[in-house]
Design a protein around this motif. Structure first.
Motif, PDB file in Angstrom:
ATOM      1  N   GLN A  84       0.829  -1.198   0.000  1.00 14.86           N
ATOM      2  CA  GLN A  84       0.000   0.000   0.000  1.00 14.86           C
ATOM      3  C   GLN A  84       0.865   1.250   0.000  1.00 14.86           C
ATOM      4  OE1 GLN A  84      -2.606   0.375   3.367  1.00 14.86           O
ATOM      5  NE2 GLN A  84      -3.807   2.016   2.461  1.00 14.86           N
ATOM      6  N   ALA A  85       1.995   1.219   0.710  1.00 17.54           N
ATOM      7  CA  ALA A  85       2.820   2.422   0.835  1.00 17.54           C
ATOM      8  C   ALA A  85       4.299   2.098   0.740  1.00 17.54           C
ATOM      9  CB  ALA A  85       2.537   3.128   2.159  1.00 17.54           C
ATOM     10  N   LEU A  86       5.026   2.948   0.038  1.00 20.02           N
ATOM     11  CA  LEU A  86       6.480   2.898  -0.030  1.00 20.02           C
ATOM     12  C   LEU A  86       7.016   4.141   0.669  1.00 20.02           C
ATOM     13  CD1 LEU A  86       9.231   1.851  -1.228  1.00 20.02           C
ATOM     14  CD2 LEU A  86       8.755   3.345  -3.194  1.00 20.02           C
ATOM     15  N   PHE A  87       7.807   3.948   1.724  1.00 21.60           N
ATOM     16  CA  PHE A  87       8.410   5.064   2.446  1.00 21.60           C
ATOM     17  C   PHE A  87       9.828   5.275   1.936  1.00 21.60           C
ATOM     18  CE2 PHE A  87       5.010   3.881   5.254  1.00 21.60           C
ATOM     19  CZ  PHE A  87       4.601   5.074   5.825  1.00 21.60           C
ATOM     20  N   LEU A  88      10.166   6.513   1.642  1.00 20.01           N
ATOM     21  CA  LEU A  88      11.520   6.846   1.220  1.00 20.01           C
ATOM     22  C   LEU A  88      12.363   7.111   2.451  1.00 20.01           C
ATOM     23  CD1 LEU A  88      10.731   9.243  -1.773  1.00 20.01           C
ATOM     24  CD2 LEU A  88      10.901   6.738  -1.755  1.00 20.01           C
ATOM     25  N   GLY A  89      13.422   6.333   2.641  1.00 18.67           N
ATOM     26  CA  GLY A  89      14.264   6.467   3.830  1.00 18.67           C
ATOM     27  C   GLY A  89      15.721   6.604   3.460  1.00 18.67           C
ATOM     28  N   ALA A  90      16.558   6.756   4.476  1.00 17.64           N
ATOM     29  CA  ALA A  90      17.987   6.962   4.242  1.00 17.64           C
ATOM     30  C   ALA A  90      18.848   6.004   5.048  1.00 17.64           C
ATOM     31  CB  ALA A  90      18.370   8.402   4.559  1.00 17.64           C
ATOM     32  N   GLY A  91      18.287   4.857   5.449  1.00 14.54           N
ATOM     33  CA  GLY A  91      19.072   3.854   6.155  1.00 14.54           C
ATOM     34  C   GLY A  91      19.634   4.351   7.470  1.00 14.54           C
ATOM     35  N   PRO A  92      20.881   3.962   7.791  1.00 16.03           N
ATOM     36  CA  PRO A  92      21.495   4.353   9.073  1.00 16.03           C
ATOM     37  C   PRO A  92      21.618   5.859   9.252  1.00 16.03           C
ATOM     38  CG  PRO A  92      22.729   2.561   8.052  1.00 16.03           C
ATOM     39  CD  PRO A  92      21.740   3.044   7.022  1.00 16.03           C
ATOM     40  N   GLN A  93      21.581   6.616   8.148  1.00 19.96           N
ATOM     41  CA  GLN A  93      21.687   8.074   8.260  1.00 19.96           C
ATOM     42  C   GLN A  93      20.435   8.696   8.879  1.00 19.96           C
ATOM     43  OE1 GLN A  93      23.702  10.179   4.869  1.00 19.96           O
ATOM     44  NE2 GLN A  93      23.214   8.290   3.786  1.00 19.96           N
ATOM     45  N   MET A  94      19.376   7.888   9.065  1.00 17.29           N
ATOM     46  CA  MET A  94      18.103   8.429   9.554  1.00 17.29           C
ATOM     47  C   MET A  94      18.114   8.697  11.055  1.00 17.29           C
ATOM     48  SD  MET A  94      15.464   6.200   7.226  1.00 17.29           S
ATOM     49  CE  MET A  94      13.967   6.916   7.877  1.00 17.29           C
ATOM     50  N   GLN A  95      19.304   8.973  11.613  1.00 16.99           N
ATOM     51  CA  GLN A  95      19.402   9.305  13.030  1.00 16.99           C
ATOM     52  C   GLN A  95      18.925  10.725  13.301  1.00 16.99           C
ATOM     53  OE1 GLN A  95      21.515   7.510  15.556  1.00 16.99           O
ATOM     54  NE2 GLN A  95      21.891   5.734  14.307  1.00 16.99           N
ATOM     55  N   CYS A  96      18.868  11.560  12.262  1.00 14.21           N
ATOM     56  CA  CYS A  96      18.416  12.936  12.458  1.00 14.21           C
ATOM     57  C   CYS A  96      16.913  12.942  12.708  1.00 14.21           C
ATOM     58  CB  CYS A  96      18.750  13.784  11.232  1.00 14.21           C
ATOM     59  SG  CYS A  96      17.824  13.307   9.752  1.00 14.21           S
ATOM     60  N   GLY A  97      16.384  14.106  13.126  1.00 12.93           N
ATOM     61  CA  GLY A  97      14.970  14.186  13.473  1.00 12.93           C
ATOM     62  C   GLY A  97      14.048  13.843  12.323  1.00 12.93           C
ATOM     63  N   VAL A  98      14.391  14.296  11.114  1.00 19.86           N
ATOM     64  CA  VAL A  98      13.559  14.021   9.951  1.00 19.86           C
ATOM     65  C   VAL A  98      13.509  12.517   9.682  1.00 19.86           C
ATOM     66  CG1 VAL A  98      13.327  14.375   7.458  1.00 19.86           C
ATOM     67  CG2 VAL A  98      14.023  16.270   8.916  1.00 19.86           C
ATOM     68  N   GLY A  99      14.681  11.887   9.653  1.00 20.38           N
ATOM     69  CA  GLY A  99      14.731  10.455   9.399  1.00 20.38           C
ATOM     70  C   GLY A  99      14.077   9.639  10.492  1.00 20.38           C
ATOM     71  N   GLN A 100      14.248  10.079  11.735  1.00 17.03           N
ATOM     72  CA  GLN A 100      13.637   9.379  12.861  1.00 17.03           C
ATOM     73  C   GLN A 100      12.117   9.399  12.748  1.00 17.03           C
ATOM     74  OE1 GLN A 100      15.162   7.627  15.088  1.00 17.03           O
ATOM     75  NE2 GLN A 100      14.471   7.974  17.180  1.00 17.03           N
ATOM     76  N   PHE A 101      11.565  10.534  12.347  1.00 20.29           N
ATOM     77  CA  PHE A 101      10.121  10.641  12.189  1.00 20.29           C
ATOM     78  C   PHE A 101       9.627   9.663  11.122  1.00 20.29           C
ATOM     79  CE2 PHE A 101       6.254  12.269  10.298  1.00 20.29           C
ATOM     80  CZ  PHE A 101       5.497  12.626  11.409  1.00 20.29           C
ATOM     81  N   THR A 102      10.310   9.613   9.985  1.00 21.84           N
ATOM     82  CA  THR A 102       9.918   8.703   8.909  1.00 21.84           C
ATOM     83  C   THR A 102       9.937   7.259   9.376  1.00 21.84           C
ATOM     84  OG1 THR A 102      10.849  10.232   7.276  1.00 21.84           O
ATOM     85  CG2 THR A 102      10.425   7.982   6.549  1.00 21.84           C
ATOM     86  N   ARG A 103      10.991   6.898  10.093  1.00 22.46           N
ATOM     87  CA  ARG A 103      11.123   5.516  10.556  1.00 22.46           C
ATOM     88  C   ARG A 103       9.995   5.149  11.511  1.00 22.46           C
ATOM     89  NH1 ARG A 103      12.923   3.034  14.921  1.00 22.46           N
ATOM     90  NH2 ARG A 103      13.699   4.952  15.874  1.00 22.46           N
ATOM     91  N   LEU A 104       9.711   6.009  12.475  1.00 19.06           N
ATOM     92  CA  LEU A 104       8.673   5.714  13.456  1.00 19.06           C
ATOM     93  C   LEU A 104       7.284   5.696  12.826  1.00 19.06           C
ATOM     94  CD1 LEU A 104      10.032   7.858  16.424  1.00 19.06           C
ATOM     95  CD2 LEU A 104       9.951   5.365  16.306  1.00 19.06           C
ATOM     96  N   LEU A 105       7.042   6.601  11.879  1.00 13.69           N
ATOM     97  CA  LEU A 105       5.759   6.605  11.190  1.00 13.69           C
ATOM     98  C   LEU A 105       5.561   5.318  10.401  1.00 13.69           C
ATOM     99  CD1 LEU A 105       3.169   8.043  10.284  1.00 13.69           C
ATOM    100  CD2 LEU A 105       4.501   9.085   8.431  1.00 13.69           C
ATOM    101  N   GLY A 106       6.605   4.896   9.689  1.00 15.71           N
ATOM    102  CA  GLY A 106       6.512   3.656   8.931  1.00 15.71           C
ATOM    103  C   GLY A 106       6.266   2.455   9.823  1.00 15.71           C
ATOM    104  N   GLU A 107       6.938   2.412  10.971  1.00 18.12           N
ATOM    105  CA  GLU A 107       6.749   1.298  11.905  1.00 18.12           C
ATOM    106  C   GLU A 107       5.327   1.270  12.462  1.00 18.12           C
ATOM    107  OE1 GLU A 107       9.740   1.748  14.881  1.00 18.12           O
ATOM    108  OE2 GLU A 107      11.392   1.121  13.566  1.00 18.12           O
ATOM    109  N   THR A 108       4.766   2.439  12.753  1.00 11.75           N
ATOM    110  CA  THR A 108       3.408   2.496  13.303  1.00 11.75           C
ATOM    111  C   THR A 108       2.381   2.075  12.258  1.00 11.75           C
ATOM    112  OG1 THR A 108       4.106   4.321  14.741  1.00 11.75           O
ATOM    113  CG2 THR A 108       1.737   3.931  14.524  1.00 11.75           C
ATOM    114  N   ILE A 109       2.549   2.546  11.035  1.00 13.28           N
ATOM    115  CA  ILE A 109       1.627   2.155   9.967  1.00 13.28           C
ATOM    116  C   ILE A 109       1.725   0.658   9.698  1.00 13.28           C
ATOM    117  CG2 ILE A 109       1.269   2.362   7.463  1.00 13.28           C
ATOM    118  CD1 ILE A 109       1.593   5.356   7.746  1.00 13.28           C
ATOM    119  N   GLU A 110       2.919   0.109   9.813  1.00 11.45           N
ATOM    120  CA  GLU A 110       3.087  -1.337   9.628  1.00 11.45           C
ATOM    121  C   GLU A 110       2.340  -2.119  10.704  1.00 11.45           C
ATOM    122  OE1 GLU A 110       4.339  -4.939   7.935  1.00 11.45           O
ATOM    123  OE2 GLU A 110       4.259  -2.887   7.127  1.00 11.45           O
TER     124      GLU A 110
END
Length: 384
Positions: A8-34
């Motif tokens: 249903q959804a493809l999230f664009l991420g940056a792997g281990p570089q997602m430690q910043c606030g923007v990347g962290q938000f994407t990761r947590l949102l994707g995990e919650t939707i999953e």
């Protein structure tokens, strides 16, 4: 015959570089939707070395929707690939959902990088009426406000069950034992947060003999301005250099909340006032310490975010009038410390479910999916 997309959804991420606030938000949102829709989403990692044109094309084809929190990682990295993914999504008749946290507060050069993303997006999820109105008032891209919906922002970090000790925590504990008043400020330090204004409030508290100690839990954002140099120059001018600590990068949430445990109150004098997109303030709320912050510029700032509004209504967040001077902030800090408040448990997962449902409501649904997002009525469109 073309097969149905697998996700249903493809999230664009940056792997281990997602430690910043923007990347962290994407990761947590994707995990919650999953969690809400198991197996319904996937992530495409885009870095300077990963994410070829072929990889992007294949990944985009595997999902009905592409979700992009742009930029997907800290500035000056990985700018072109997510834009390419959004362009391919439109070419392949996929729905593009852009997550937009800021507008007017961005430097104009940074706003330029958003123009292609705003154009390619089918829906733009924003987190603050103030920011939405900034976009609507922009003479170049104000048209994009028609695509916008509001969603409730959750905090990026959760209070751990066992905060960790650190040298800074020990230093603050010793300062408090010596009778010092520890005032905290959490998050990245940049002009929009008016870091120098808090220095002035520190000087006001010092004049009262309260022995304040300011601790900025975070680091300066590197940019084209001189915010760090001006900050230290102002502290020296006020004679409070020894009363100011800047922690720099803190490695773990456990250490962050360990430091929070030795802070008496947090203070955010914000030129724009408090907005519903201030995740750093929501992190501070979990410490149980009072947060003193400038009142909102928009009367409807929290109408879409009942959880945030409840924090203000019960006094966990103390508002200061927008035209207040340094003395008024000092008064609010001292008075807030005299009021004993009991904070109910913080429903961290509930905050994230709220934003996940809001994003789900913007996706093109999979006909076979059992998930029926029902939060569209909680994400009002712009009044423009």
């Amino acid at each position: 015959m073309t097969s149905e997309p697998a996700y249903q959804a493809l999230f664009l991420g940056a792997g281990p570089q997602m430690q910043c606030g923007v990347g962290q938000f994407t990761r947590l949102l994707g995990e919650t939707i999953e969690k809400l829709d198991p197996g319904g989403s996937t992530t495409l990692t885009l870095t300077r070395a990963e994410g070829s044109v072929g990889d992007i094309w294949q990944a985009v084809g595997s999902a009905r929707n592409v979700v992009c929190n742009f930029p997907i990682v800290a500035w000056k990295r990985v700018m072109v690939r997510p834009l390419l993914a959004m362009a391919m999504a439109r070419l392949r008749n996929r729905r593009v959902i852009l997550l937009q946290h800021e507008w007017g507060g961005l430097h104009w050069l940074r706003r330029l990088t958003y123009l292609p993303a705003l154009l390619l997006a089918d829906s733009i999820v924003m987190f603050s009426p103030l920011v939405l109105h900034e976009l609507a008032d922009d003479p170049v891209v104000g048209w994009a406000a028609r695509k916008c919906v509001l969603a409730p922002l959750p905090p990026n970090i959760e209070a751990p069950t066992a905060p960790a000790d650190s040298k800074l925590r020990q230093r603050l504990a010793a300062a408090r034992q010596d009778g010092r008043l520890v005032i905290g400020h959490f998050g990245s330090i940049y002009p929009g947060k008016q870091p120098n204004a808090l220095l002035n409030i520190c000087a006001s508290l010092r004049e009262r003999g309260l022995k304040p100690l300011l601790v900025y839990v975070g680091s300066f954002i590197r940019g084209i301005d001189r915010v760090e140099e001006d900050f230290h120059a102002r502290a020296a001018e006020l004679g409070i250099t020894d009363d100011v600590i800047v922690s720099g990068y803190v490695a773990s949430d456990q250490e962050v909340f360990g430091i929070f445990s030795e802070i008496d109150a947090f203070c955010y004098p914000l030129e724009e006032g408090i907005t519903a997109r201030r995740g750093s303030i929501l992190a501070c709320v979990q410490s149980g310490r009072p947060i003193i912050v400038t009142g909102p510029a928009e009367a409807d700032e929290f109408d879409h975010h009942p959880r945030f509004k409840a924090l203000i209504d019960r006094g966990a967040i103390v508002l200061v009038p927008r035209d207040a001077n340094d003395v008024a902030y000092a008064d609010k800090i001292t008075s807030a410390l005299k009021v004993a408040t009991i904070q109910p448990p913080f429903d961290y997962e509930g905050w994230w479910r709220d934003v996940a449902q809001a994003v789900l409501s913007q996706l093109r649904p999979n006909p076979s999916s059992e998930i029926s997002p029902n939060s569209a009525d909680q994400t009002p469109r712009s009044k423009t």
